[in-house]
Design a protein around this motif. Structure first.
Motif, PDB file in Angstrom:
ATOM      1  N   GLU A 264       0.830  -1.216   0.000  1.00  0.00           N
ATOM      2  CA  GLU A 264       0.000   0.000   0.000  1.00  0.00           C
ATOM      3  C   GLU A 264       0.868   1.272   0.000  1.00  0.00           C
ATOM      4  OE1 GLU A 264      -2.978  -0.818  -0.526  1.00  0.00           O
ATOM      5  OE2 GLU A 264      -3.403  -2.727   0.434  1.00  0.00           O
TER       6      GLU A 264
ATOM      7  N   GLU B 241      -4.562   4.424  -0.743  1.00  0.00           N
ATOM      8  CA  GLU B 241      -3.517   3.433  -0.456  1.00  0.00           C
ATOM      9  C   GLU B 241      -2.957   3.706   0.943  1.00  0.00           C
ATOM     10  OE1 GLU B 241      -3.918   1.162  -2.187  1.00  0.00           O
ATOM     11  OE2 GLU B 241      -3.887   1.530  -4.334  1.00  0.00           O
TER      12      GLU B 241
ATOM     13  N   HIS C 272      -5.301   2.133   3.216  1.00  0.00           N
ATOM     14  CA  HIS C 272      -5.138   0.669   3.233  1.00  0.00           C
ATOM     15  C   HIS C 272      -3.976   0.263   4.136  1.00  0.00           C
ATOM     16  CE1 HIS C 272      -7.417   0.162  -0.823  1.00  0.00           C
ATOM     17  NE2 HIS C 272      -8.169   0.619   0.162  1.00  0.00           N
TER      18      HIS C 272
ATOM     19  N   GLU D  62     -11.029   0.019  -3.738  1.00  0.00           N
ATOM     20  CA  GLU D  62     -10.127  -0.443  -4.800  1.00  0.00           C
ATOM     21  C   GLU D  62     -10.747  -0.305  -6.186  1.00  0.00           C
ATOM     22  OE1 GLU D  62      -7.080  -1.515  -3.511  1.00  0.00           O
ATOM     23  OE2 GLU D  62      -6.505  -1.208  -5.577  1.00  0.00           O
TER      24      GLU D  62
HETATM   25 FE   LIG Z   1      -4.663  -0.710  -1.781  1.00  0.00          FE
END
Ligand SMILES: [Fe+2]
Ligand SMILES: [Fe+2]
Length: 473
Positions: A121, A151, A154, A241
């Motif tokens: 990520e 990201e 994440h 995503e």
């Molecule tokens: Fe991701």
């Protein structure tokens, strides 16, 4: 549970109810922000970006859109709602209740999986560090930053699991996630593709098409996990995503559309003429696809894997969309693999559980093909015979049965000499990359696009394409 935004760390996991955990994560938070300032988007910290932020975890209406400065983005911890009475969906513990804690005997396996996922990520944010400076439009710039902040979120998702379920080890791993860096000689990111530089927007579109899609399939497999918190985390990450892959698919589609326009205007498909006109010739695009597809295939691991078999047996990591299968034990039956033997190909039948990486990779490849079909229809409609294709899954592999086996794009085993001779024409050459780099000129007038990419069909969240998605101060 609604997301509480009055907390220092927005969350829907009742962080306030666990002071120790809350303190530990609040201790990590400034480290994350330091990392973001240093390794995240270069400059643009004072720009107002039209970003979406999660406000709930329902599929409908989960996000709020508004102008935000990226350092003020509310990175938080959001789990999808628990499924009542969820039971284990595959493997040896099939049918038993899912786990609310990590069983001691599987602790290190889970930790490794979560760390490996978590590492990708921030890696992608680092890879895209400089891209903002060459954005083809404000619309694209906004999308880049949206992908980047998510990201980052994440990473938060995985760090939460490490802190909440893995004690001291987990806290140490969370620090390490900020210490490794993409492409770093001494401390690189764990997986190869995440150390490849992304220096131009064609690479960015390919990365979001192929590599974020790997992410989708990893998350789908982890969403099946018996460890319920991991499953719930991944289910919500999948919601975010989808936009990343949209950026890739529509990005490549827009490059093609622009190229087709130029071909029509000039009445030729001559690559030199197209390049002189500031567009990307399709053979060049094909080489980019070859590069990123083959690189991303390695992320699924070896075709034959006792590790994958164990993970499946123990209910740690399942198959994407496990419910589509009849047999959730996978103790019977085999999977036929084509493997190299000298300069021949032989078929090898392996136990189904040992072939789980390949099962996932095959599902991924089918998903990748959908975009190619669309792009090919787009080209056909404008009267061109050209077809973009995916190379064979044997091509240019570094992991698994085909690692370092010289093959042509179609998967045919060739001599080392033929491979070395062919490769510069199969993946982007230095001069291809230099040309693409020369196209990368920053365009920031609202609604304007760089010469090499067509405008999107519509804007973000029903706004017009010429909306000022990023307000540069
Ligand atoms: Fe991701
Ligand atoms: Fe992503």
């Amino acid at each position: 549970m609604a997301i509480d935004y009055s907390e220092r760390i927005p969350n829907n996991v009742n962080l306030a109810g666990d002071k120790t955990l809350q303190r530990a994560l609040e201790h990590w938070q400034p480290h994350f922000l330091d990392w973001w300032r240093e390794m995240g988007p270069h400059d643009f910290a004072s720009a107002d970006v039209y970003l979406r932020t999660a406000i709930g975890v329902d599929a409908q209406g989960w996000a709020h859109y508004g102008a935000t400065r990226m350092p003020d983005y509310r990175w938080g911890i959001f789990l999808a709602d628990a499924i009542p009475n969820r039971s284990i969906g595959f493997g040896d513990f099939y049918g038993q209740p899912v786990w609310q804690q990590v069983p001691g005997e599987f602790r290190s396996q889970f930790r490794r999986l979560i760390v490996t996922q978590g590492d990708t990520e921030p890696a992608s944010v680092e890879q895209q560090h400089l891209l903002g400076h060459t954005c083809p439009s404000l619309y694209d710039l906004r999308n880049l930053f949206q992908v980047n902040v998510e990201e980052g979120r994440h990473l938060w998702a995985m760090v939460y699991l490490l802190h909440a379920y893995f004690g001291r080890d987990g806290r140490e791993e969370a620090e390490e996630l900020l210490a490794r860096h993409s492409g770093d000689v001494d401390k690189p990111r764990i997986l190869g593709t995440f150390n490849e530089p992304i220096e131009d927007w064609l690479s960015f579109y390919c990365f979001t098409y192929f590599t974020d899609r790997d992410g989708k399939f990893q998350l789908k497999s982890l969403a099946e996990s018996s460890f319920d918190a991991l499953s719930r985390t991944c289910r919500f990450m999948l919601t975010e995503e989808a936009h990343h892959m949209f950026v890739g698919e529509t990005g490549i589609g827009r490059v093609i559309r622009r190229t087709l326009e130029v071909m029509k205007e000039l009445g030729t498909d001559n690559p030199e003429a197209i390049r002189r006109h500031g567009a990307v010739d399709l053979p060049l695009l094909q080489r980019y696809l070859n590069f990123w597809f083959s690189s991303s295939l390695d992320l699924f691991g070896s075709e034959i894997s006792s590790n994958a078999a164990n993970s499946f047996a123990n209910g740690i990591k399942g198959r994407p969309d496990e419910s589509q299968y009849q047999d959730h034990l996978a103790l019977e039956g085999t999977y036929a693999l084509a493997v190299p033997e000298g300069d021949h190909v032989k078929e090898e039948k392996v136990a189904m559980r040992s072939a789980m990486n390949e099962v996932t990779r095959a599902a991924y490849v089918r998903d990748c093909e959908i975009g190619l079909k669309r792009w090919n229809i787009q080209m056909k409609r404008s009267g061109h015979d050209i077809q973009l294709t995916l190379p064979s899954t044997r091509f240019r592999r570094s992991i698994g049965a085909w690692a370092n086996v010289p093959t042509a794009l179609d998967g045919r085993i060739v001599s080392r000499e033929e491979y070395d001779r062919g490769l510069p024409g199969w993946i982007p050459s230095a001069s291809d990359r230099a040309f693409v780099k020369s196209l990368m000129q920053k365009v920031t007038a609202p609604g304007k696009m760089a010469s090499w990419v067509a405008p999107p069909e519509r804007g973000i969240n029903n706004l017009p394409v010429d909306y000022e998605y990023v307000h540069l101060s």
